[in-house]
Design a protein around this motif. Structure first.
Motif, PDB file in Angstrom:
ATOM      1  N   GLY A  31      38.723  32.582  14.847  1.00  0.00           N
ATOM      2  CA  GLY A  31      39.642  32.468  15.973  1.00  0.00           C
ATOM      3  C   GLY A  31      40.482  31.209  15.875  1.00  0.00           C
ATOM      4  O   GLY A  31      40.517  30.558  14.828  1.00  0.00           O
ATOM      5  N   SER A  32      41.187  30.906  16.935  1.00  0.00           N
ATOM      6  CA  SER A  32      41.968  29.666  16.947  1.00  0.00           C
ATOM      7  C   SER A  32      41.890  29.020  18.323  1.00  0.00           C
ATOM      8  O   SER A  32      41.604  29.694  19.326  1.00  0.00           O
ATOM      9  CB  SER A  32      43.417  29.938  16.555  1.00  0.00           C
ATOM     10  OG  SER A  32      44.003  30.810  17.483  1.00  0.00           O
ATOM     11  N   LEU A  33      42.089  27.724  18.314  1.00  0.00           N
ATOM     12  CA  LEU A  33      41.999  26.956  19.549  1.00  0.00           C
ATOM     13  C   LEU A  33      43.386  26.414  19.877  1.00  0.00           C
ATOM     14  O   LEU A  33      44.048  25.838  19.013  1.00  0.00           O
ATOM     15  CB  LEU A  33      41.007  25.799  19.347  1.00  0.00           C
ATOM     16  CG  LEU A  33      40.743  24.894  20.547  1.00  0.00           C
ATOM     17  CD1 LEU A  33      40.085  25.649  21.690  1.00  0.00           C
ATOM     18  CD2 LEU A  33      39.843  23.718  20.139  1.00  0.00           C
ATOM     19  N   ARG A  34      43.834  26.655  21.093  1.00  0.00           N
ATOM     20  CA  ARG A  34      45.160  26.186  21.517  1.00  0.00           C
ATOM     21  C   ARG A  34      45.016  25.334  22.767  1.00  0.00           C
ATOM     22  O   ARG A  34      44.060  25.507  23.530  1.00  0.00           O
ATOM     23  CB  ARG A  34      46.061  27.371  21.869  1.00  0.00           C
ATOM     24  CG  ARG A  34      46.375  28.253  20.718  1.00  0.00           C
ATOM     25  CD  ARG A  34      47.713  27.884  20.174  1.00  0.00           C
ATOM     26  NE  ARG A  34      48.087  28.732  19.063  1.00  0.00           N
ATOM     27  CZ  ARG A  34      49.248  28.679  18.476  1.00  0.00           C
ATOM     28  NH1 ARG A  34      50.154  27.814  18.884  1.00  0.00           N
ATOM     29  NH2 ARG A  34      49.545  29.456  17.469  1.00  0.00           N
TER      30      ARG A  34
ATOM     31  N   ILE B 248      40.528  29.510  23.816  1.00  0.00           N
ATOM     32  CA  ILE B 248      39.810  29.933  22.600  1.00  0.00           C
ATOM     33  C   ILE B 248      40.235  31.379  22.369  1.00  0.00           C
ATOM     34  O   ILE B 248      39.993  32.253  23.219  1.00  0.00           O
ATOM     35  CB  ILE B 248      38.282  29.850  22.782  1.00  0.00           C
ATOM     36  CG1 ILE B 248      37.844  28.390  22.937  1.00  0.00           C
ATOM     37  CG2 ILE B 248      37.576  30.486  21.593  1.00  0.00           C
ATOM     38  CD1 ILE B 248      36.357  28.216  23.204  1.00  0.00           C
ATOM     39  N   LEU B 249      40.906  31.633  21.251  1.00  0.00           N
ATOM     40  CA  LEU B 249      41.369  32.989  20.923  1.00  0.00           C
ATOM     41  C   LEU B 249      40.469  33.578  19.845  1.00  0.00           C
ATOM     42  O   LEU B 249      40.473  33.107  18.709  1.00  0.00           O
ATOM     43  CB  LEU B 249      42.804  32.957  20.420  1.00  0.00           C
ATOM     44  CG  LEU B 249      43.911  32.886  21.471  1.00  0.00           C
ATOM     45  CD1 LEU B 249      44.068  31.467  21.988  1.00  0.00           C
ATOM     46  CD2 LEU B 249      45.222  33.334  20.878  1.00  0.00           C
ATOM     47  N   LEU B 250      39.684  34.565  20.243  1.00  0.00           N
ATOM     48  CA  LEU B 250      38.791  35.206  19.274  1.00  0.00           C
ATOM     49  C   LEU B 250      39.294  36.623  18.996  1.00  0.00           C
ATOM     50  O   LEU B 250      39.843  37.259  19.897  1.00  0.00           O
ATOM     51  CB  LEU B 250      37.373  35.283  19.850  1.00  0.00           C
ATOM     52  CG  LEU B 250      36.722  33.940  20.206  1.00  0.00           C
ATOM     53  CD1 LEU B 250      35.384  34.169  20.878  1.00  0.00           C
ATOM     54  CD2 LEU B 250      36.524  33.080  18.959  1.00  0.00           C
ATOM     55  N   PRO B 251      39.117  37.089  17.765  1.00  0.00           N
ATOM     56  CA  PRO B 251      39.571  38.464  17.485  1.00  0.00           C
ATOM     57  C   PRO B 251      38.890  39.452  18.425  1.00  0.00           C
ATOM     58  O   PRO B 251      37.688  39.355  18.660  1.00  0.00           O
ATOM     59  CB  PRO B 251      39.121  38.694  16.039  1.00  0.00           C
ATOM     60  CG  PRO B 251      38.902  37.333  15.479  1.00  0.00           C
ATOM     61  CD  PRO B 251      38.503  36.450  16.609  1.00  0.00           C
ATOM     62  N   LYS B 252      39.703  40.372  18.950  1.00  0.00           N
ATOM     63  CA  LYS B 252      39.156  41.346  19.904  1.00  0.00           C
ATOM     64  C   LYS B 252      38.123  42.241  19.207  1.00  0.00           C
ATOM     65  O   LYS B 252      38.388  42.730  18.110  1.00  0.00           O
ATOM     66  CB  LYS B 252      40.294  42.193  20.458  1.00  0.00           C
ATOM     67  CG  LYS B 252      39.922  42.944  21.712  1.00  0.00           C
ATOM     68  CD  LYS B 252      40.949  44.017  22.011  1.00  0.00           C
ATOM     69  CE  LYS B 252      42.141  43.495  22.753  1.00  0.00           C
ATOM     70  NZ  LYS B 252      43.119  44.539  23.034  1.00  0.00           N
ATOM     71  N   TYR B 253      36.973  42.412  19.845  1.00  0.00           N
ATOM     72  CA  TYR B 253      35.935  43.277  19.265  1.00  0.00           C
ATOM     73  C   TYR B 253      36.033  44.670  19.884  1.00  0.00           C
ATOM     74  O   TYR B 253      35.996  44.814  21.105  1.00  0.00           O
ATOM     75  CB  TYR B 253      34.549  42.665  19.528  1.00  0.00           C
ATOM     76  CG  TYR B 253      33.410  43.533  19.039  1.00  0.00           C
ATOM     77  CD1 TYR B 253      33.156  43.664  17.669  1.00  0.00           C
ATOM     78  CD2 TYR B 253      32.614  44.235  19.941  1.00  0.00           C
ATOM     79  CE1 TYR B 253      32.122  44.472  17.223  1.00  0.00           C
ATOM     80  CE2 TYR B 253      31.582  45.044  19.491  1.00  0.00           C
ATOM     81  CZ  TYR B 253      31.333  45.159  18.126  1.00  0.00           C
ATOM     82  OH  TYR B 253      30.328  45.971  17.688  1.00  0.00           O
ATOM     83  N   GLU B 254      36.217  45.652  19.012  1.00  0.00           N
ATOM     84  CA  GLU B 254      36.346  47.018  19.548  1.00  0.00           C
ATOM     85  C   GLU B 254      35.275  47.913  18.961  1.00  0.00           C
ATOM     86  O   GLU B 254      35.559  48.904  18.306  1.00  0.00           O
ATOM     87  CB  GLU B 254      37.743  47.565  19.245  1.00  0.00           C
ATOM     88  CG  GLU B 254      38.830  46.827  20.001  1.00  0.00           C
ATOM     89  CD  GLU B 254      40.220  47.320  19.661  1.00  0.00           C
ATOM     90  OE1 GLU B 254      40.377  48.006  18.642  1.00  0.00           O
ATOM     91  OE2 GLU B 254      41.131  47.001  20.428  1.00  0.00           O
ATOM     92  N   GLY B 255      34.043  47.494  19.111  1.00  0.00           N
ATOM     93  CA  GLY B 255      32.934  48.233  18.518  1.00  0.00           C
ATOM     94  C   GLY B 255      32.569  49.466  19.298  1.00  0.00           C
ATOM     95  O   GLY B 255      32.979  49.663  20.418  1.00  0.00           O
TER      96      GLY B 255
END
Lengths: 353, 498
Positions: free
Chosen positions: B475-478, B491-498
């Motif tokens: 992810g990335s922090l802005r 905190i931007l984390l990749p969306k989990y689509e499980g």
């Protein structure tokens, strides 16, 4: 927020710009207004009708002697001033483009050569004055091409819809050939010159002054045919045209404009050709000598001759002959009466001065 | 003027593609190239056909010489017409592809065949407008040119509208300010380019290679020559085109630069990490000071025992101080170790609510009197290492509360923890209404051993640690901050689509 406002502003400006770009504005001051000379004599001043409304016309021309010889003199000798007409001259490279521009209303009257007459026959424009009988078109062979028959399988440059196509088709027809026998390459008039001089094509069909330039600068170039080759079958005409609707609504303007042209034709048909070449050279940014050479491109008629010809049926005969030639080579379909697209009455009335 | 404009378009688009070889920059390059083809083709056509006044000619081509060179350029009308057709046809395709690649609409993201399907109509058009085929189709039947004209203009208009819809929809869906800002720049750019494109897209290129027989042009007044030849009109057209292009490429530059600087930031951070050696020296020096303090205390304790009646209260005070020193050193050791150890991160799907609950539990131990405002989107999972992510989030919450304490906000102070899905990300946002930070501070806060707080317990490793943890979560922090208003950490984390 600022960016959003800017975005909206840009969108608004673009829309306004598009409308501004596409709208015709006839009442605007002349963008390319050619200076008018003073009316020369008191007598001529009295000749002008006192109640005539001054008008500005957007006039389309092509950069050659045949297109400009009359209009330049009409300006320079004050004949247009007498009619209270001022003009914006706009340069085009061929007749069909002029008619396309007229469709939008951005051009009021224009000059066309032989080829574009088929569009008039098809009803897309109305002829209101005969300019001259042209001999400026030519089919020219490059090195090694000395007859029309030599063109078989060769690359030949031409401009579709123009006099260029007309003379090419007629030449091939006379030699018993068709467009399928050659590799025809459709180009604009200017590119034809470059193509010939760089040996990019084997032959070309074009008009003066391009034809003169090619013959002069290309070693081994041969004039295969010109308008005189077909003098026994047809006639190559150059005319002044307007949109049918414009002609209907502004007949008086066309009469005034034609009268000025006719006076200029009287002035320059047999005399003052050197002075005319100077005027044309100045307008087309060419050297005077090159322009002066083009005086042999046509049979220059006086205004009085055209007007008399319109009255006695000679002019109608020219256009009929031209139309039949177009029909014969399949360039036009249908057979409308000449009077449907040629305003002979305007020529007759304009000649009464 | 437009010649310079098109040269600028080419250079800028190539530059952008070289800087960032992504799918989007490839579409942008395609967009600019197709626009350049269309404009160049039309300009050459105008130079060759005339119909412009002397003033307009100078405005367009600067001199008669340049105009003559273009006018006498050796190119057939077939070639010229197809250049215009290529530009006119490909632009809407690239625009739609670009808009779809930005779109987070589920149906579009899941069904990649939509993107492939978009190619079909432009491909058919390019085949039909191929000069030989076009001439054959329209030779004896002029009505066909009208049908082709209506067909092409219809789908092109639909593509433009669809792309506009996708972009506007996407813009409206974005709630994060920095994402919105970035996307608005892209939108301005695309709008500017489309503005130039729209000037000529309604005019059918069939007229270039089939001019005199082109009934569709005559009937619909859509010829390239059918523009008012007054200087004012052309100045308007060109000025708008130039302004749009400059604005567009400025936006494109900013957009690319944004990414570029992001990458550069990583490089800088790596360099900063090298300077951790310097930090380690500082660390060692501080530890040495602490140990020296301990040594002084031990010496005093020894002196105390040499007395006949040792002062037990004093002894207790020394022992407590020693214990504090020891604890502080241990904490710092652990903090440093945690940052530098190559501990593996185990990413498993975790419910965001659980992560938030655990974090708040730990936070309430440190600040039992503080209430954090919590907004969590339901049923959101993230692929994460729960312990590390909780730790990172805890750090952000502690920083937020400390910022409020420093601003002396008292009851007005508020810390908020917001979690939601946005575009491709699950966003965890920590807000405070403390003093905020200036630009200089914002540049430094992620550096190791940087701290704006003058406290013995702060070693400046907190945000560096948070950033490393977020990066290890892919992810990335802005951060966004305004002096006097407070700070927002994302905190931007990749969306989990499980």
């Amino acid at each position: 927020m600022r960016k959003k406002v800017l975005s909206l502003f840009m969108a608004a400006v673009m829309v306004v710009g598009m409308f501004a770009g596409c709208g015709a504005k006839k009442d605007e001051p002349a963008a390319n207004n050619t200076p008018q000379t003073e009316v020369k004599t008191e007598t001529e001043k009295q000749d002008a009708e006192p109640d005539v409304e001054p008008i500005t016309l957007n006039v389309a021309y092509m950069p050659n002697y045949g297109s400009l010889w009359a209009i330049e003199n009409a300006i320079a000798q004050g004949y247009l001033d007498e009619e209270k007409i001022s003009v914006n001259l706009v340069e085009f490279q061929d007749g069909p483009t002029i008619i396309a521009a007229m469709e939008s209303g951005s051009i009021d009257v224009g000059y066309i050569g032989q080829g574009a007459h088929k569009l008039c026959i098809n009803g897309q424009a109305t002829i209101f004055a005969l300019s001259h009988i042209s001999n400026g078109d030519a089919l020219i062979g490059g090195p090694g091409i000395t007859s029309v028959e030599d063109l078989a399988g060769k690359k030949v440059a031409y401009s579709s819809g123009s006099s260029s196509e007309d003379i090419l088709v007629k030449s091939l027809d006379k030699a018993g050939m068709t467009m399928d026998d050659i590799e025809a390459v459709d180009m604009d008039a200017s590119a034809i010159v470059t193509a010939m001089l760089s040996n990019g094509v084997d032959a070309c069909a074009t008009w003066s002054p391009n034809s003169l330039k090619i013959l002069e600068e290309l070693d081994g170039a041969t004039k295969l045919t010109d308008n005189m080759t077909f003098a026994d079958q047809t006639v190559s005409l150059a005319s002044w045209i307007a949109m049918p609707k414009y002609a209907e609504e502004n007949r008086d303007v066309l009469v005034r404009f034609t009268r000025a042209l006719f006076k200029a034709m009287d002035y320059a048909a047999t005399e003052h050709q050197e002075d005319t070449a100077k005027l044309v050279a100045a307008q087309t940014a060419n050297d005077e000598a090159t322009v002066y050479e083009q005086r042999g491109d046509a049979e220059w008629l006086t205004g009085k001759q055209v007007s008399a010809g319109a009255a006695d049926g000679t002019v109608e005969g020219y256009y009929e002959l031209q139309k039949q030639a177009f029909i014969a080579n399949g360039a036009v379909e249908g057979n409308p009466s000449v009077s449907d697209y040629v305003l002979l009455d305007v020529m007759i009335e304009a000649g009464q001065y | 003027m437009l010649i310079i404009l098109t040269v600028g378009l080419v250079i800028a688009s190539i530059w952008i593609f070289c800087e960032k070889r992504t799918r989007e920059s490839m579409f942008l390059l395609g967009l600019c190239l197709s626009l350049m083809l269309e404009i160049c083709g039309v300009m050459i056509f105008i130079a060759k056909k005339g119909g412009i006044s002397t003033e307009v000619m100078y405005f367009f081509f600067f001199s008669n010489g340049i105009k003559a060179k273009i006018q006498y350029m050796l190119i057939t009308l077939n070639q010229l017409g197809y250049i215009v057709a290529l530009g006119r046809t490909l632009y809407p395709l690239f625009l739609v592809e670009l808009a779809m690649s930005y779109s987070m609409i589920h149906v579009i993201r899941k069904n990649t065949w939509i993107s492939k399907l978009a190619v079909v109509l432009p491909a058919i058009t390019l085949v039909l407008y191929f000069p030989k085929i076009y001439r054959t189709l329209t030779l004896k039947n002029y009505a066909v040119s009208g049908i082709l004209g209506i067909f092409s203009i219809s789908w092109m208009t639909l593509y433009l509208l669809f792309a506009a819809f996708l972009l506007i929809h996407e813009y409206r869906q974005i709630t994060m300010r920095f994402c919105r800002r970035q996307f608005s720049q892209i939108m301005v750019c695309l709008m500017a380019l489309s503005g130039i494109y729209v000037l000529h897209y309604q005019q059918d290129p069939g007229q270039v290679y089939h001019f005199s027989n082109y009934s569709f042009v005559w009937q619909n007044k859509s010829g390239y020559m059918q523009i008012d030849p007054s200087l004012f009109s052309y100045i308007m057209l060109v000025a708008i085109s130039v302004i749009c292009s400059v604005l567009g490429f400025y936006s494109l530059f900013r957009y690319t630069q944004g990414h570029f600087e992001d990458d550069k930031e990583n490089v800088v951070m790596e360099r900063k990490f090298d300077t951790a050696k310097v930090g380690a020296s500082v660390f060692v020096h501080s530890m040495k000071n602490q140990l020296l303090s301990s040594k002084v205390l031990y010496k005093r304790i020894g002196q105390l025992y040499e007395q006949p009646n040792p002062d037990t209260e004093k002894l207790k005070e020394y022992i407590d101080t020693l214990e504090n020193l020891n604890n502080t050193m241990l904490t710092r050791m652990e903090e440093l170790y945690r940052c530098v150890k190559s501990n593996a991160i185990y990413l498993v799907p975790n419910d965001i609510e659980e992560i938030v609950t655990d974090t708040l539990e730990r936070f309430s131990k440190k600040f039992p009197e503080v209430t954090v405002r919590v907004e969590i989107e339901k049923n959101v999972k993230v692929l994460s290492d729960k312990t590390h992510l909780c730790e990172a989030l805890y750090n952000l919450l502690v920083n937020a509360e400390e910022a409020i304490i420093e601003a002396d906000k008292k009851e007005a102070g508020q810390v908020a923890l917001i979690c939601h899905n946005e575009r491709l990300y699950t966003v965890i946002e920590v807000r405070d209404n403390g003093n905020g930070m200036n630009k200089h501070q914002l540049k430094q806060i992620f550096e190791p051993f940087y701290s704006s707080k003058n406290s013995n317990s702060n070693w400046g490793m907190g945000l560096y640690y948070v950033r490393e943890i977020v990066k290890s979560h892919l992810g990335s922090l802005r951060v966004e901050s305004k002096i006097g208003k407070g700070s927002h950490f994302f905190i931007l984390l990749p969306k989990y689509e499980g």
